[in-house]
Scaffold this active site. Sequence first.
Site, PDB file in Angstrom:
ATOM      1  N   SER A 171      -4.026  -0.547   5.009  1.00  0.00           N
ATOM      2  CA  SER A 171      -4.828  -1.337   3.935  1.00  0.00           C
ATOM      3  C   SER A 171      -4.015  -2.558   3.348  1.00  0.00           C
ATOM      4  O   SER A 171      -4.416  -3.582   3.175  1.00  0.00           O
ATOM      5  CB  SER A 171      -5.375  -0.315   3.067  1.00  0.00           C
ATOM      6  OG  SER A 171      -4.616   0.115   2.728  1.00  0.00           O
ATOM      7  N   ASP A 410      -0.772   3.181  -8.800  1.00  0.00           N
ATOM      8  CA  ASP A 410      -1.131   2.381  -7.611  1.00  0.00           C
ATOM      9  C   ASP A 410       0.084   1.425  -6.752  1.00  0.00           C
ATOM     10  O   ASP A 410       0.351   0.573  -8.028  1.00  0.00           O
ATOM     11  CB  ASP A 410      -2.172   0.897  -7.125  1.00  0.00           C
ATOM     12  CG  ASP A 410      -2.503   0.772  -5.803  1.00  0.00           C
ATOM     13  OD1 ASP A 410      -1.198   0.536  -4.299  1.00  0.00           O
ATOM     14  OD2 ASP A 410      -2.578  -0.377  -5.097  1.00  0.00           O
ATOM     15  N   HIS A 413      -0.389  -1.102  -2.906  1.00  0.00           N
ATOM     16  CA  HIS A 413      -0.851  -2.548  -2.515  1.00  0.00           C
ATOM     17  C   HIS A 413      -0.258  -3.030  -3.796  1.00  0.00           C
ATOM     18  O   HIS A 413       0.435  -2.937  -4.432  1.00  0.00           O
ATOM     19  CB  HIS A 413      -2.709  -2.295  -2.590  1.00  0.00           C
ATOM     20  CG  HIS A 413      -3.401  -0.879  -2.081  1.00  0.00           C
ATOM     21  ND1 HIS A 413      -2.952   0.139  -2.165  1.00  0.00           N
ATOM     22  CD2 HIS A 413      -3.588  -0.647  -0.747  1.00  0.00           C
ATOM     23  CE1 HIS A 413      -3.900   0.812  -0.920  1.00  0.00           C
ATOM     24  NE2 HIS A 413      -3.910   0.137  -0.126  1.00  0.00           N
TER      25      HIS A 413
END
Length: 445
Positions: A171, A410, A413
Amino acid sequence: MSQKVTILVFSSLFVFLLTTISYSLLSYDSLWKINEFTGLSNDYGLKNNETQSLQNETESLKNQTCFRNETESLKNLRDRLRDEAEKRASKALEKCEIFSGEWVPNPEAPYYTNTTCWEIHEHQNCMKYGRPDSEFMKWRWKPNECELPIFNPFQFLEIMRGKSMAFVGDSIGRNHMQSMICLLSRAEWPIDVSYTDDFSFKRWQYSNYNFTMATFWSPYLVRAENVDSKGDLINIYLDEFDEKWTAEIKEFDYVIINGGQWFLRPIVFYEKKKIVGCQYCPRENVTHLTWHSGYRKAFRTAYKAIINLGNSKVVTILRTYAPSHFENGVWDKGGNCIRTTPFKSSETRLEGYNLELHTIQVQEFKRAEKKGVKRGLKFMLLDTTQAMLLRPDGHPNNYGHSPHQNLTNDCVHWCLPGPIDTLADFLLETLRREGLSSVPKKDFI
């Protein structure tokens, strides 16, 4: 007779005055144009001695201007000085190691916003979900011995005219491609030409440049499957190609691969259809095998798939591992990333599993490059790990979702806009250095 003489005298004086004034204005304008070149050192980052050399030449030509056809000579001067500045700056940049440096303020950033780019996914949309600070968007990478040019979308698309680029991996690779779409939006928005609705396998077409950009979800780079419906345990087949991407890349000119975080999860490793080990799983009578060996073999198999294509058109690019920045706990035990400014290189270093992941990646890249070159294949390295290590401030943390959702922070990312946009600076400069295309000499706005 007297009247005629008077008229003749006044006519002569008028012509003389008109000639003098016109010549003075032309000379002033010409010298003003020459003075523009004193700013070349700022535009191209030339060293003091190089700047002085250009200034001396300029002064010399200033003194000669009144004896030349000014319009033509100044045009030639401008072109020559600019060409010389560009050549010197380009040579200095090519000798510079762009992946070692520091983050410095960039008040001109960001180059898009979360309201101007529709390709920002919710979990990257930090400003939408209330992140209170914005300074994390206002930094650029400064190599130790040169300047890294800010990404120019027009120049990139010109280089990519008639070509294609695939992002293969996890990702973070998709995060990178989404950043590219946002940055390129200043030049053109793409159209969706995907074969599927699955956002893990998207294709975008830039019609005015006949350029295609695609993403292929393959976090292990080799064939993998979930053991259970929750995805808590994964079988990965270290010697088998993941045909979801290996069967597609022959049509692409550039393939950017990445991988890292997923190898730190519970995994059952297979080779030749048999279990060879297990990481973080409770199976009995199965050899405990750490991620190190599996990680190395997965990259080796991925490179093998590319080399076996025998397609000299494909340029393989490794974008190295981007570290996460969990502090005060691990990802599922309250870990967070609340810093608001970058680290300096003296404040942290690559170590532990971050260092091991990076080392294995680069070792396997060099091994594949050595083999591939013999078959006429091209390999390029985007060694961005150090730069991204210094950006603990660039993650969503708890600003990638509604505060009413009970989700983990998170710190893997990257916010958009954010530090990941700088990967485009590295990519464009690496493409330019490798001389993979001839870009028409023109100004890109």
